[in-house]
Design an enzyme around this catalytic site. Structure first.
Site, PDB file in Angstrom:
ATOM      1  N   LYS A 278       0.830  -1.201   0.000  1.00 13.92           N
ATOM      2  CA  LYS A 278       0.000   0.000   0.000  1.00 13.92           C
ATOM      3  C   LYS A 278       0.870   1.259   0.000  1.00 13.92           C
ATOM      4  O   LYS A 278       1.705   1.434   0.872  1.00 13.92           O
ATOM      5  CB  LYS A 278      -0.898  -0.008   1.252  1.00 13.92           C
ATOM      6  CG  LYS A 278      -1.611   1.321   1.541  1.00 13.92           C
ATOM      7  CD  LYS A 278      -2.443   1.248   2.831  1.00 13.92           C
ATOM      8  CE  LYS A 278      -2.998   2.623   3.219  1.00 13.92           C
ATOM      9  NZ  LYS A 278      -3.785   2.591   4.470  1.00 13.92           N
ATOM     10  N   ASP A 283      -2.662  10.234   3.688  1.00 16.63           N
ATOM     11  CA  ASP A 283      -4.008   9.780   4.032  1.00 16.63           C
ATOM     12  C   ASP A 283      -4.673  10.773   4.980  1.00 16.63           C
ATOM     13  O   ASP A 283      -4.475  10.725   6.188  1.00 16.63           O
ATOM     14  CB  ASP A 283      -3.944   8.384   4.677  1.00 16.63           C
ATOM     15  CG  ASP A 283      -5.327   7.838   5.002  1.00 16.63           C
ATOM     16  OD1 ASP A 283      -6.321   8.425   4.522  1.00 16.63           O
ATOM     17  OD2 ASP A 283      -5.405   6.823   5.722  1.00 16.63           O
ATOM     18  N   LYS A 290      -9.900  12.719   8.849  1.00 15.89           N
ATOM     19  CA  LYS A 290      -9.339  12.360  10.160  1.00 15.89           C
ATOM     20  C   LYS A 290      -9.249  13.605  11.047  1.00 15.89           C
ATOM     21  O   LYS A 290      -9.169  14.719  10.534  1.00 15.89           O
ATOM     22  CB  LYS A 290      -7.902  11.836   9.969  1.00 15.89           C
ATOM     23  CG  LYS A 290      -7.788  10.470   9.320  1.00 15.89           C
ATOM     24  CD  LYS A 290      -6.319  10.085   9.170  1.00 15.89           C
ATOM     25  CE  LYS A 290      -6.146   8.741   8.489  1.00 15.89           C
ATOM     26  NZ  LYS A 290      -6.637   7.605   9.285  1.00 15.89           N
ATOM     27  N   ASP A 301       1.882   6.701   5.242  1.00 18.24           N
ATOM     28  CA  ASP A 301       0.917   5.688   4.814  1.00 18.24           C
ATOM     29  C   ASP A 301       1.348   5.001   3.504  1.00 18.24           C
ATOM     30  O   ASP A 301       0.679   4.102   3.015  1.00 18.24           O
ATOM     31  CB  ASP A 301      -0.477   6.323   4.675  1.00 18.24           C
ATOM     32  CG  ASP A 301      -1.595   5.358   5.011  1.00 18.24           C
ATOM     33  OD1 ASP A 301      -1.333   4.369   5.712  1.00 18.24           O
ATOM     34  OD2 ASP A 301      -2.731   5.589   4.554  1.00 18.24           O
ATOM     35  N   ARG A 364      -7.626  -0.744   1.723  1.00 17.84           N
ATOM     36  CA  ARG A 364      -8.185  -1.993   1.193  1.00 17.84           C
ATOM     37  C   ARG A 364      -8.740  -1.794  -0.226  1.00 17.84           C
ATOM     38  O   ARG A 364      -8.795  -2.731  -1.009  1.00 17.84           O
ATOM     39  CB  ARG A 364      -9.259  -2.532   2.146  1.00 17.84           C
ATOM     40  CG  ARG A 364     -10.428  -1.620   2.339  1.00 17.84           C
ATOM     41  CD  ARG A 364     -11.214  -1.935   3.604  1.00 17.84           C
ATOM     42  NE  ARG A 364     -10.541  -1.481   4.802  1.00 17.84           N
ATOM     43  CZ  ARG A 364     -10.997  -1.660   6.038  1.00 17.84           C
ATOM     44  NH1 ARG A 364     -12.134  -2.310   6.254  1.00 17.84           N
ATOM     45  NH2 ARG A 364     -10.328  -1.225   7.079  1.00 17.84           N
TER      46      ARG A 364
HETATM   47  N1  BES Z   1      -3.742   4.512   7.217  1.00 16.19           N
HETATM   48  C1  BES Z   1      -4.798   4.255   8.121  1.00 16.19           C
HETATM   49  C2  BES Z   1      -4.396   3.303   9.242  1.00 16.19           C
HETATM   50  C3  BES Z   1      -3.386   3.851  10.232  1.00 16.19           C
HETATM   51  C4  BES Z   1      -3.828   4.504  11.356  1.00 16.19           C
HETATM   52  C5  BES Z   1      -2.042   3.641  10.061  1.00 16.19           C
HETATM   53  C6  BES Z   1      -2.916   4.979  12.268  1.00 16.19           C
HETATM   54  C7  BES Z   1      -1.124   4.120  10.966  1.00 16.19           C
HETATM   55  C8  BES Z   1      -1.563   4.795  12.077  1.00 16.19           C
HETATM   56  C9  BES Z   1      -5.969   3.623   7.381  1.00 16.19           C
HETATM   57  O1  BES Z   1      -6.137   4.019   6.070  1.00 16.19           O
HETATM   58  C10 BES Z   1      -7.203   3.994   8.106  1.00 16.19           C
HETATM   59  O2  BES Z   1      -7.511   5.164   8.150  1.00 16.19           O
HETATM   60  N2  BES Z   1      -7.911   3.013   8.645  1.00 16.19           N
HETATM   61  C11 BES Z   1      -9.111   3.239   9.346  1.00 16.19           C
HETATM   62  C12 BES Z   1     -10.104   2.187   8.933  1.00 16.19           C
HETATM   63  C13 BES Z   1     -11.494   2.435   9.431  1.00 16.19           C
HETATM   64  C14 BES Z   1     -12.097   3.655   8.784  1.00 16.19           C
HETATM   65  C15 BES Z   1     -12.338   1.218   9.148  1.00 16.19           C
HETATM   66  C16 BES Z   1      -8.826   3.145  10.832  1.00 16.19           C
HETATM   67  O3  BES Z   1      -8.021   2.296  11.235  1.00 16.19           O
HETATM   68  O4  BES Z   1      -9.369   3.936  11.586  1.00 16.19           O
HETATM   69 ZN    ZN Z   2      -4.452   4.717   5.107  1.00 19.64          ZN
HETATM   70 MN    MN Z   3      -7.294   5.799   5.946  1.00 20.12          MN
END
Ligand code: BES
Ligand code: ZN
Ligand code: MN
Length: 512
Positions: A278, A283, A290, A301, A364
Site C-alpha cells: 500500500k 491519508d 481524520k 501511509d 483496502r
Molecule cells: N492509514 C490508516 C491506518 C493507520 C492509522 C495507520 C494509524 C497508521 C496509524 C488507514 O487508512 C485507516 O484510516 N484506517 C481506518 C479504517 C477504518 C475507517 C475502518 C482506521 O483504522 O481507523
Molecule cells: Zn491509510
Molecule cells: Mn485511511
C-alpha cells in the site's frame, strides 16, 4: 538520491588488540560474570579496566546500556565500547542487531570515522557466523541512519561516511561471516533507502513522483524492470478501487509494477511471488476526514509500498534465483469536489462491487484491485504489506505487525523470517465470521465492518480478492514509525518489512 550517511561495511580477520579503529565494540551479558575469551584477552592488554568497571557496578551488561573506555595507547583502538546484551539465555539474533545499531548510532553522534564490531564473539556457537554477520550489517546500517535532507542549518550530525568493520580474530569463521555481512549490507542499504523515501513528505512524493523514484531505482539494478499504469491505463483496466481513492487529489494515482527476473532459472517447483504494498502518499481520510492531531504522520501511509520497492532492490542485488513481482498501488487520499464519497458503490478490478461506508478505509480499496491483478498474473504466492488499520495498533502496539493468511505454511515461513530478521509478527484471524461483517445489502461488499476486530475484518475483506491463491497480509500500522529516537534508531520511518520480506525470500531459495 542523495546518500545521507554512506556506510561502508566489511569483515577483517584481526587480533582485537591490534585492530586500529576509532572504536572497538564488544558485548557483555548481564548474568555471566565471565567475559568471553576474546574480550578477556583484550582486557588483559587494557590492564583490567573492563573487569574493574564491572566489579564496581558501573556497567552491568543490562539491555539498552553501554559504556566507553579509553585505551590510552595500550591497544590499537582509540576507544572500547561495551554494550549490554542482557541475559545470556535470552540472547537472539536481534540482540546482536540492536547492539550493532546502538554502536553505529553512537558512532554517528560522536562523529567517528570508523568502528569495529566484535559483538558476535559473545554469541559464538549459538548462531551461524553467516546469520550473525547479516544481523550485524543490518544493525550497523539501521543505527547510523539519519534523515536530514531538508535541514539547511548546521551540520546536524552530517558525517559523510562511516566505515564499519566486523572484526574476527579467527580466520576459519571469516568466510561465512563475510557472506552474512555482505548480504546484510545489501538489506541494510535497501532499508535505509526505504526510510528516506518514506520520510519524504507528501508535497515531495506523490504517486507520480513515487513512480519516478521506482523507475530511477530500477535503472541501476540488474534484473529489474518497471512498468507504471497511469490514470488512463487504470481506467482502461477498470481498476475502480485505485481510481476512486485517487479521485480527490490533483496528483493522479498509479500502479507501479517492479518485476525481477533472475539471471539463472529458478529451481523446479519454486513459486512466483507477488509482493503487494500500500502506497498512500498522504491519508487525510478523504471526505471521512481524520482529526488533525498527528495527521502529519499519514505521510508514512506509503510505507508498505516503499518496503516492497526496497525489497525488490535487495532481491536484485542478492541475485536470488526466484521470480518476484512487486506491485505498488499508489494514491493520495484527499477531500475535494471530485473525491469518492461515503455511500458510493465502486466496481473493482475483480468485478466485485464495494459499498463505501468510510473513505478513510482506503487502503483496502487500492489493495483489492492489486491483489486481484496479482491473481490474474498467475502469481503462486501473494504477500501484501500495508499500514492498514489503527485497530491493529490497538491490538498489538508498536511491537509486532499483524499477520493474517489463508495458509499455515506461509504463516510458519513468515514467522521464521520474522524471528531471524527481528521484524516481529503476530498471527491474527481473518476467517468467515469476519468476512460475514463485510457483506453489503446493496453491493457485494462494504468497505468497513463493525466496531470490533477492525484489523481482522480488513484482512477478511482483502481475502475475498485472492481466491485460492496462497496469501498473507501484514498489517504494519504503528510499525512504520519510530515516534522518538531510541538508543539504536533515529525517529521517523523504520523501513519495516524490508528485512522481513527479504529474509523470507532468501529462505525460500536457501540463501544464507
Ligand atoms: N492509514 C490508516 C491506518 C493507520 C492509522 C495507520 C494509524 C497508521 C496509524 C488507514 O487508512 C485507516 O484510516 N484506517 C481506518 C479504517 C477504518 C475507517 C475502518 C482506521 O483504522 O481507523
Ligand atoms: Zn491509510
Ligand atoms: Mn485511511
Amino acid at each position: 538520491m542523495k546518500q545521507i550517511i554512506k556506510v561502508d561495511i566489511s569483515t577483517r580477520t584481526v587480533d582485537l588488540a591490534k585492530c586500529k579503529t576509532d572504536m572497538l565494540v564488544a558485548g557483555c551479558f548481564s548474568d555471566s560474570a565471565v567475559l568471553d575469551k576474546t574480550v578477556k584477552a583484550l582486557d588483559n592488554k587494557l590492564g583490567g579496566g573492563i573487569r574493574r568497571l564491572i566489579k564496581l557496578g558501573d556497567f552491568k551488561g543490562a539491555p539498552k546500556t553501554s559504556t566507553i573506555l579509553y585505551s590510552n595507547g595500550r591497544i590499537a583502538a582509540q576507544r572500547v565500547m561495551l554494550i549490554g546484551l542482557g541475559e545470556q539465555r535470552k540472547a537472539e539474533l536481534d540482540t546482536l542487531r540492536k547492539a550493532a545499531a546502538t554502536a553505529a548510532n553512537q558512532a554517528v553522534n560522536m562523529k567517528l570515522k570508523s568502528v569495529s564490531l566484535a559483538l558476535h564473539k559473545a554469541l559464538d556457537g549459538k548462531f551461524t557466523a553467516a546469520a550473525m554477520g547479516k544481523a550485524l550489517a543490518e544493525g550497523a546500517h539501521f543505527g547510523s541512519y539519519r534523515y536530514d535532507e531538508f535541514v539547511t542549518q548546521g551540520d546536524n550530525g552530517r558525517l559523510g561516511s562511516l566505515k564499519v568493520e566486523v572484526a574476527e580474530p579467527e580466520s576459519k569463521q571469516a568466510r561465512a561471516l563475510n557472506q552474512g555481512v555482505s548480504n546484510g549490507a545489501v538489506i541494510g542499504r535497501a532499508q535505509s533507502l526505504a526510510r528516506t523515501l518514506a520520510n519524504r513528505p507528501a508535497n515531495v512524493i506523490n504517486p507520480p513522483a513515487l513512480a519516478k523514484a521506482a523507475r530511477e531505482m530500477v535503472r541501476g539494478s540488474k534484473g529489474l524492470t518497471c512498468t507504471v499504469f497511469d490514470e488512463k491505463q487504470l481506467k482502461a483496466k477498470k481498476m475502480g478501487g485505485i481510481l476512486a481513492v485517487g479521485s480527490g487529489s490533483q496528483s493522479a494515482p498509479r500502479l507501479i509494477i517492479v518485476k525481477y527476473t533472475p539471471s539463472s532459472k529458478p529451481a523446479k517447483g519454486m513459486p512466483t511471488i507477488a509482493l503487494v504494498g500500500k502506497a498512500i502518499t498522504f491519508d487525510s481520510g478523504g471526505i471521512s476526514i481524520k482529526p488533525s492531531a498527528d495527521m502529519d504522520q499519514m505521510k508514512l501511509d506509503k510505507s508498505g509500498g516503499i518496503a516492497v520497492l526496497a525489497t525488490m532492490k535487495a532481491v536484485a542485488e542478492l541475485g536470488l534465483p526466484l521470480n518476484v513481482c512487486g506491485l505498488i498501488p499508489s494514491a493520495e487520499n484527499l477531500p475535494s469536489g471530485s473525491s469518492y464519497r461515503p455511500g458510493d458503490i465502486v466496481t473493482t478490478f475483480s468485478g466485485k462491487t464495494v459499498e463505501i461506508l468510510n473513505t478513510d478505509a482506503e487502503g483496502r480499496m487500492i489493495l483489492c484491485d492489486t491483489l486481484a491483478y496479482a491473481v490474474k498474473q498467475k502469481c503462486d504466492t501473494i504477500i501484501d504489506i500495508a499500514t492498514l488499520t489503527g485497530a491493529c495498533m490497538v491490538a498489538l502496539g508498536n511491537y509486532k505487525a499483524g499477520l493474517m493468511s489463508n495458509s499455515d505454511d506461509l504463516v510458519a515461513q513468515l514467522r521464521k523470517a520474522a524471528d531471524e530478521s527481528g521484524e516481529s509478527v503476530w498471527h491474527l484471524p481473518s476467517g468467515d465470521e469476519y468476512a460475514e461483517e463485510m457483506k453489503s445489502k446493496i453491493a457485494d461488499l462494504r468497505n468497513t465492518g463493525g466496531r470490533w476486530g477492525g484489523a481482522c475484518t480488513a484482512a477478511a475483506f482483502l481475502r475475498q480478492f485472492v481466491g485460492e491463491t496462497t496469501w498473507a497480509h501484514l498489517d504494519i500500522a504503528g510499525m512504520d514509525i519510530s515516534q522518538k529516537a531510541t538508543e539504536y534508531a533515529a525517529c521517523g520511518s523504520t523501513g519495516f518489512g524490508v528485512r522481513l520480506l527479504t529474509t523470507y525470500l532468501m529462505n525460500l531459495v536457501g540463501k544464507k
